[in-house]
Write an enzyme that holds these catalytic residues in place. Structure first.
Site, PDB file in Angstrom:
ATOM      1  N   HIS A  84      44.298  34.296  34.857  1.00  0.00           N
ATOM      2  CA  HIS A  84      45.210  33.255  34.372  1.00  0.00           C
ATOM      3  C   HIS A  84      46.444  33.125  35.253  1.00  0.00           C
ATOM      4  O   HIS A  84      47.162  32.125  35.157  1.00  0.00           O
ATOM      5  CB  HIS A  84      45.622  33.560  32.932  1.00  0.00           C
ATOM      6  CG  HIS A  84      46.342  32.440  32.256  1.00  0.00           C
ATOM      7  ND1 HIS A  84      45.769  31.193  32.052  1.00  0.00           N
ATOM      8  CD2 HIS A  84      47.602  32.355  31.744  1.00  0.00           C
ATOM      9  CE1 HIS A  84      46.638  30.404  31.441  1.00  0.00           C
ATOM     10  NE2 HIS A  84      47.757  31.080  31.250  1.00  0.00           N
ATOM     11  N   SER A 143      48.897  26.261  31.698  1.00  0.00           N
ATOM     12  CA  SER A 143      48.854  27.099  30.504  1.00  0.00           C
ATOM     13  C   SER A 143      49.327  26.296  29.288  1.00  0.00           C
ATOM     14  O   SER A 143      48.730  25.263  28.975  1.00  0.00           O
ATOM     15  CB  SER A 143      49.675  28.374  30.745  1.00  0.00           C
ATOM     16  OG  SER A 143      49.404  29.355  29.776  1.00  0.00           O
ATOM     17  N   ASP A 149      39.162  33.509  33.271  1.00  0.00           N
ATOM     18  CA  ASP A 149      40.356  33.109  32.512  1.00  0.00           C
ATOM     19  C   ASP A 149      39.931  32.741  31.096  1.00  0.00           C
ATOM     20  O   ASP A 149      39.389  31.657  30.856  1.00  0.00           O
ATOM     21  CB  ASP A 149      41.062  31.938  33.184  1.00  0.00           C
ATOM     22  CG  ASP A 149      42.388  31.607  32.514  1.00  0.00           C
ATOM     23  OD1 ASP A 149      42.717  32.237  31.489  1.00  0.00           O
ATOM     24  OD2 ASP A 149      43.093  30.712  33.019  1.00  0.00           O
TER      25      ASP A 149
END
Length: 211
Positions: free
Chosen positions: A193, A125, A180
């Site tokens: 995610h 991320s 995602d």
């Protein structure tokens, strides 16, 4: 709206996940405080994740590397200057310059302290953005020591064309789960995610194939 979605996702990421190789007594500070090892794994965690390695993918990859190469792997997370806060996702580089500089410093430390080590790296991320920013500007002698990089839920995937700029694509593997949306250049968090723990075995195999 996006900030609210990020906040909601952060709570989900911080929630306990399956207790397997992800939750063990790893400090994630082994490059700084320990001896040199043949392999050095440098990882940047996702937003709001605890510790230096986080919980979603960092500890899993670290442990899997250690199980595959016993006594040969040092794991180092990016921090404490990198605080993995939510607000930094909205900066132009997808993270803070402080975080990028700290990560770059760890790569340089590995190269200077352990000149014979093989470096592998990863990020999840916002941590993927940290890796984009750090690796792209490293000196060539340090970049050459980085044998493989795995990125999960890469918030810079679209912006940087599915690669880390100025770094070989054959040494990079980016995991973007179906659905995602951060991989499409947004900061909208969907359940996809939060699914990257499933990719730990594949990511570990990729890194091991490079060392």
């Amino acid at each position: 709206m996006k900030f609210a979605l990020l906040s909601l996702a952060a709570m989900a990421v911080a929630s306990p996940v399956a207790i397997d190789v992800r939750q063990t007594a790893i400090t994630g500070d082994e490059l700084r405080t320990g001896p040199c090892e043949p392999i050095t794994f440098i990882f940047a965690r996702g937003s709001t994740e605890p510790g230096l390695l986080g919980i979603t993918t960092g500890p899993g990859v670290c442990n899997a590397l250690k199980l595959s190469r016993p006594g040969q792997v040092a794991c180092q997370g990016v921090g404490p200057a990198y605080i993995a806060d939510l607000a930094s996702n909205f900066l132009p580089q997808g993270t803070s310059q402080v975080a990028i500089d700290e990560a770059a410093g760890l790569f340089k430390l590995a190269a200077s302290k352990c000149p014979d080590t093989k470096i592998v790296a990863g990020g999840y991320s916002q941590g993927a953005a940290v890796m984009h920013g750090a690796i792209r500007n490293l000196p060539s002698n340090v970049q050459n020591m980085i044998k493989g990089v795995v990125l999960f839920g890469d918030t810079r995937n679209k912006q940087d064309g599915g690669r880390i700029p100025n770094f070989p694509t054959d040494r990079t593997k980016i995991y973007c789960a179906f659905g995602d949306l951060v991989c499409d250049g947004t900061l909208i968090i969907t359940p996809a995610h939060l699914s990257y723990g499933d990719d730990v075995p594949s990511a570990t195999s990729f890194l091991l194939s490079k060392v």
